[in-house]
Design an enzyme around this catalytic site. Structure first.
Site, PDB file in Angstrom:
ATOM      1  N   SER A  74     127.898 -19.986 -29.577  1.00  0.00           N
ATOM      2  CA  SER A  74     127.463 -21.173 -30.305  1.00  0.00           C
ATOM      3  C   SER A  74     126.391 -20.829 -31.337  1.00  0.00           C
ATOM      4  CB  SER A  74     126.905 -22.222 -29.338  1.00  0.00           C
ATOM      5  OG  SER A  74     127.824 -22.479 -28.311  1.00  0.00           O
TER       6      SER A  74
HETATM    7  N1  SAH Z   1     128.061 -20.910 -23.866  1.00  0.00           N
HETATM    8  C1  SAH Z   1     128.841 -19.958 -24.634  1.00  0.00           C
HETATM    9  C2  SAH Z   1     129.770 -20.659 -25.596  1.00  0.00           C
HETATM   10  C3  SAH Z   1     131.127 -20.045 -25.546  1.00  0.00           C
HETATM   11  S1  SAH Z   1     132.429 -20.950 -26.301  1.00  0.00           S
HETATM   12  C4  SAH Z   1     127.952 -18.941 -25.313  1.00  0.00           C
HETATM   13  O1  SAH Z   1     126.720 -19.096 -25.276  1.00  0.00           O
HETATM   14  O2  SAH Z   1     128.458 -17.957 -25.852  1.00  0.00           O
HETATM   15  C5  SAH Z   1     133.036 -21.915 -24.954  1.00  0.00           C
HETATM   16  C6  SAH Z   1     133.577 -21.178 -23.766  1.00  0.00           C
HETATM   17  O3  SAH Z   1     134.118 -22.173 -22.886  1.00  0.00           O
HETATM   18  C7  SAH Z   1     134.723 -20.209 -24.061  1.00  0.00           C
HETATM   19  O4  SAH Z   1     134.390 -18.937 -23.569  1.00  0.00           O
HETATM   20  C8  SAH Z   1     135.909 -20.798 -23.291  1.00  0.00           C
HETATM   21  O5  SAH Z   1     136.759 -19.827 -22.722  1.00  0.00           O
HETATM   22  C9  SAH Z   1     135.202 -21.601 -22.216  1.00  0.00           C
HETATM   23  N2  SAH Z   1     136.002 -22.670 -21.621  1.00  0.00           N
HETATM   24  C10 SAH Z   1     136.830 -23.559 -22.222  1.00  0.00           C
HETATM   25  N3  SAH Z   1     137.391 -24.379 -21.301  1.00  0.00           N
HETATM   26  C11 SAH Z   1     136.905 -23.989 -20.087  1.00  0.00           C
HETATM   27  C12 SAH Z   1     137.117 -24.417 -18.738  1.00  0.00           C
HETATM   28  N4  SAH Z   1     137.939 -25.412 -18.434  1.00  0.00           N
HETATM   29  N5  SAH Z   1     136.451 -23.775 -17.765  1.00  0.00           N
HETATM   30  C13 SAH Z   1     135.602 -22.745 -18.026  1.00  0.00           C
HETATM   31  N6  SAH Z   1     135.369 -22.285 -19.262  1.00  0.00           N
HETATM   32  C14 SAH Z   1     136.013 -22.899 -20.281  1.00  0.00           C
END
Ligand code: SAH
Length: 225
Positions: A74
């Protein structure tokens, strides 16, 4: 908080130096981030450690960056704003994050609260994030490979929950795992248009909901990847 890795690699140099982090913190303050605790963590935590080496030169720009598997780390402003929103009414003891991704948001939280639980549905991303947590010596953080729409029932209730992927609603099973006076922050909306919302339990089973502005997140998917 200081991190055990004192190697030049983690301290960073040039585009990944302390000076680059200080510049980023200046940008965040200018765009409305106020909580000194959050600002201090972002000043100290090496964001470049959470992204591919090829992108290190961009680590301290205020942008989301690709982390592989179609996902992104993010934007720093969004991480700061969501963290601030979670901490505004006091420090939550136990925080659940859905969407570990790079691990950066989880590491920010781990510097501020006693216990962090984070769930990711893409195993390769989780494996990398775990290695980063180990290298940074973060011991108050547990992670799980699962569909985050199910939350982490064995560890519920949580004083705070943060979703870092956007769905059109907050999954009921996740809301059920929020303590009666807990705080939840999440992007909600369609893939092209989302609003950051905060829900706060009133202790009687109802929630006070606020909108915190427009954001852009990858989608919250179902099942494991
Ligand atoms: N908090 C992260 C943001 C990553 S983007 C950071 O600081 O880098 C969002 C993430 O959510 C992705 O890695 C994606 O695989 C995950 N995601 C999406 N749907 C999900 C679900 N149902 N359960 C767990 N993770 C999920």
């Amino acid at each position: 908080m200081t991190y055990p890795l004192s190697a030049a690699d983690l301290k960073g140099e040039g585009m990944t130096s302390q000076r680059a982090r200080d510049r980023l913190v200046g940008v965040l303050k200018d765009s409305g981030i106020r909580d000194p605790r959050v600002i201090e963590v972002i000043r100290n935590l090496p964001r470049h450690h959470f992204i591919d080496q090829a992108l290190h030169a961009h680590a301290y720009e205020n942008d989301a960056l690709p982390i592989g598997h179609g996902q992104t780390i993010s934007q720093p402003w969004v991480v700061a704003r969501m963290t601030e929103a979670l901490l505004e009414f006091g420090v939550p003891q136990k925080v659940l994050e859905i969407g570990t991704g790079s691990g950066y948001q989880a590491a920010v939280l781990a510097a501020l609260v006693p216990q962090v639980f984070t769930v990711e549905r893409i195993e390769a991303l989780l494996r990398q994030a775990r290695r980063r947590f180990r290298q940074l010596g973060l011991t108050n953080l547990r992670s799980r490979y699962d569909d985050g729409k199910l939350g982490w029932p064995d560890e519920a209730p949580f004083d705070a929950i943060i979703l870092t992927a956007a769905g059109d609603t907050i999954p009921t099973r996740i809301l059920d795992q929020l303590s009666p006076t807990g705080v939840l922050v999440a992007p909600v909306g369609s893939p092209s248009r989302q609003t950051l919302i905060r829900m706060r339990g009133d202790g009687q089973g109802d929630f006070i909901q606020e909108e915190l502005g427009a954001v852009s997140f990858v989608p919250l998917l179902g099942g494991i990847g």
